[in-house]
Design a protein around this motif. Sequence first.
Motif, PDB file in Angstrom:
ATOM      1  N   LEU A 131       0.821  -1.210   0.000  1.00 16.27           N
ATOM      2  CA  LEU A 131       0.000   0.000   0.000  1.00 16.27           C
ATOM      3  C   LEU A 131       0.858   1.264   0.000  1.00 16.27           C
ATOM      4  O   LEU A 131       0.546   2.241  -0.694  1.00 16.27           O
ATOM      5  N   LEU A 132       1.948   1.240   0.766  1.00 11.70           N
ATOM      6  CA  LEU A 132       2.835   2.408   0.810  1.00 11.70           C
ATOM      7  C   LEU A 132       3.482   2.674  -0.543  1.00 11.70           C
ATOM      8  O   LEU A 132       3.659   3.830  -0.947  1.00 11.70           O
ATOM      9  N   SER A 133       3.842   1.608  -1.253  1.00 12.85           N
ATOM     10  CA  SER A 133       4.492   1.782  -2.558  1.00 12.85           C
ATOM     11  C   SER A 133       3.511   2.266  -3.617  1.00 12.85           C
ATOM     12  O   SER A 133       3.909   2.903  -4.597  1.00 12.85           O
ATOM     13  N   ILE A 134       2.220   1.996  -3.429  1.00 13.57           N
ATOM     14  CA  ILE A 134       1.213   2.373  -4.423  1.00 13.57           C
ATOM     15  C   ILE A 134       0.542   3.696  -4.079  1.00 13.57           C
ATOM     16  O   ILE A 134       0.407   4.588  -4.927  1.00 13.57           O
ATOM     17  N   THR A 135       0.113   3.823  -2.815  1.00  7.64           N
ATOM     18  CA  THR A 135      -0.681   4.995  -2.422  1.00  7.64           C
ATOM     19  C   THR A 135       0.059   5.950  -1.495  1.00  7.64           C
ATOM     20  O   THR A 135      -0.401   7.078  -1.283  1.00  7.64           O
ATOM     21  N   GLY A 136       1.153   5.501  -0.903  1.00  2.00           N
ATOM     22  CA  GLY A 136       1.867   6.331   0.058  1.00  2.00           C
ATOM     23  C   GLY A 136       1.235   6.324   1.437  1.00  2.00           C
ATOM     24  O   GLY A 136       1.671   7.056   2.324  1.00  2.00           O
ATOM     25  N   LYS A 137       0.211   5.508   1.628  1.00  2.53           N
ATOM     26  CA  LYS A 137      -0.471   5.418   2.912  1.00  2.53           C
ATOM     27  C   LYS A 137      -0.558   3.964   3.355  1.00  2.53           C
ATOM     28  O   LYS A 137      -0.579   3.052   2.533  1.00  2.53           O
ATOM     29  N   SER A 138      -0.620   3.763   4.677  1.00  2.00           N
ATOM     30  CA  SER A 138      -0.775   2.418   5.221  1.00  2.00           C
ATOM     31  C   SER A 138      -2.161   2.274   5.846  1.00  2.00           C
ATOM     32  O   SER A 138      -2.827   3.266   6.136  1.00  2.00           O
ATOM     33  N   THR A 289      13.266  -4.364 -12.512  1.00  2.00           N
ATOM     34  CA  THR A 289      12.727  -3.594 -11.393  1.00  2.00           C
ATOM     35  C   THR A 289      11.207  -3.680 -11.267  1.00  2.00           C
ATOM     36  O   THR A 289      10.686  -3.775 -10.148  1.00  2.00           O
ATOM     37  N   PRO A 290      10.455  -3.665 -12.382  1.00  2.00           N
ATOM     38  CA  PRO A 290       8.985  -3.744 -12.240  1.00  2.00           C
ATOM     39  C   PRO A 290       8.488  -5.010 -11.552  1.00  2.00           C
ATOM     40  O   PRO A 290       7.365  -5.025 -11.033  1.00  2.00           O
ATOM     41  N   LEU A 291       9.299  -6.074 -11.545  1.00  2.00           N
ATOM     42  CA  LEU A 291       8.844  -7.300 -10.902  1.00  2.00           C
ATOM     43  C   LEU A 291       8.871  -7.200  -9.377  1.00  2.00           C
ATOM     44  O   LEU A 291       8.229  -8.003  -8.699  1.00  2.00           O
ATOM     45  N   GLY A 292       9.624  -6.233  -8.840  1.00  2.80           N
ATOM     46  CA  GLY A 292       9.715  -6.085  -7.390  1.00  2.80           C
ATOM     47  C   GLY A 292       8.368  -5.939  -6.716  1.00  2.80           C
ATOM     48  O   GLY A 292       8.028  -6.705  -5.800  1.00  2.80           O
ATOM     49  N   PRO A 293       7.545  -4.958  -7.144  1.00  2.00           N
ATOM     50  CA  PRO A 293       6.221  -4.825  -6.531  1.00  2.00           C
ATOM     51  C   PRO A 293       5.340  -6.054  -6.751  1.00  2.00           C
ATOM     52  O   PRO A 293       4.534  -6.401  -5.886  1.00  2.00           O
TER      53      PRO A 293
END
Length: 464
Positions: A131-138, A289-293
Amino acid sequence: MEQTVAESEASLAPAPGLRANILSPMETLAQSISTIAPTTTPTMTIPLVFVLAGNGTWLAYLFATAAILLIALCVSRFARYTSCSGSLYTYATSSLPPAISGIAGWALLLAYITTGASVAGGFINYANVFLLSITGKSAPTFLLALLCVGVSTFIAYRDVQVSARLMLWIEAISVALIAIVLALLLWHNGLHIDHAQLHLEGVTPSAVRLGVVLALFSFVGFESATTLGAEASNPLLTIPRAVIQSAVFTGLFFILCAYLETLGMHTAHQNLGESTAPMRVLANLAGVTPLGPFIDFGALVSMFACTLACITAAARVLMRMGHNGIVHQRLGLAHPKNATPGAAVLVSGTLTALPVTFLALRGIAGTDIYGWMGSLAVYGFLTTYGLAAIALPLYLKRNHRLTSTSLILSTATALAIMLALAGTLYPVPERPYNWLPYVYLAYILGGTAWFALTTRRSPPQSNS
């Protein structure tokens, strides 16, 4: 011989209300694979083992794989002759005194429940990473815990076949993503030997021994296919195969991941034991790198699948305990429409949710919940594995099938488990891990006392 055949045929009778012969060999294998949750090991467990074993991490997993294969061989011997929903609890009941077999039931129930709580903690961790990597919020951690356990309980309550198929696809996709990253890592950086690992630089025997104990948590639940004995197709053939296949497949996968992750982090000049998302680092190093998420998301859904598998397995153990009169008899009944152990599923889901939600509300991090609950689960699994190893030669002798090979296998397995248990007690771990043996002992004593009370009221029914 007639006695053995009769017992095997009787064991094939499904528990009341469960649908027989509905799970294919792949769906049966999926139960064991999903309880192991192989995706969680490269993302969370291997870094923890590296903290202890360092360059000997791959060796710790090699020893752990050898120990698990011994246990798998013992379990598969049982599964060739008898199958039901009670798993190792039923195996112990078939040969050991009632009080001892009762301990096996309580230990296995705790093992599945705390493993489910453990991976729910991992779900919390990776859900917020994602969630943090996508929206910046937890999101609030206790809500994530309730979401993970609640949805898992609902699926397990509705349809075991849907559960098995879902778990199979989740794990297949997750493992495939990790395999792609590791393969690209080798291709991108070239094949070369990591001399630091092969020469075990900076590694001590005690470090490897402690690493082995933690590495064993990667495998726990590999035997959970045996809980589907009443529902699997041709269970006397498919379940032993599932037990062996899950141990071999995951063992090789973990050894390879341990070696390549350590190699990759050396190349990236980072400490594997300090990394919060090692597969993301390796994806960057491999040029993908895109595979990380996607791997983070794979870890997230893998932990959900493991929670589902643990609730599925725990419910069937609880159902068998209800059938034997150790817990309330209502837990031994299946749902009339869904043909699942409905009441036992609801109780198992509730027991799984309680510790992880309580700890989340206390502000405990998901990684700590994963470690604490997982360590507690190891005691339950090792106890049950040990009792099954002791019960095996007694069972085979009673049915005139005992051989010297089986006796040696049982003895070697029991010794390996005793060494693993010793490794959890000495040297004394730091808090709160030093309290876990006492928590487990209090739980077992409570279960034994409850067994004594229930048998005074009415003797438990015998397993068929």
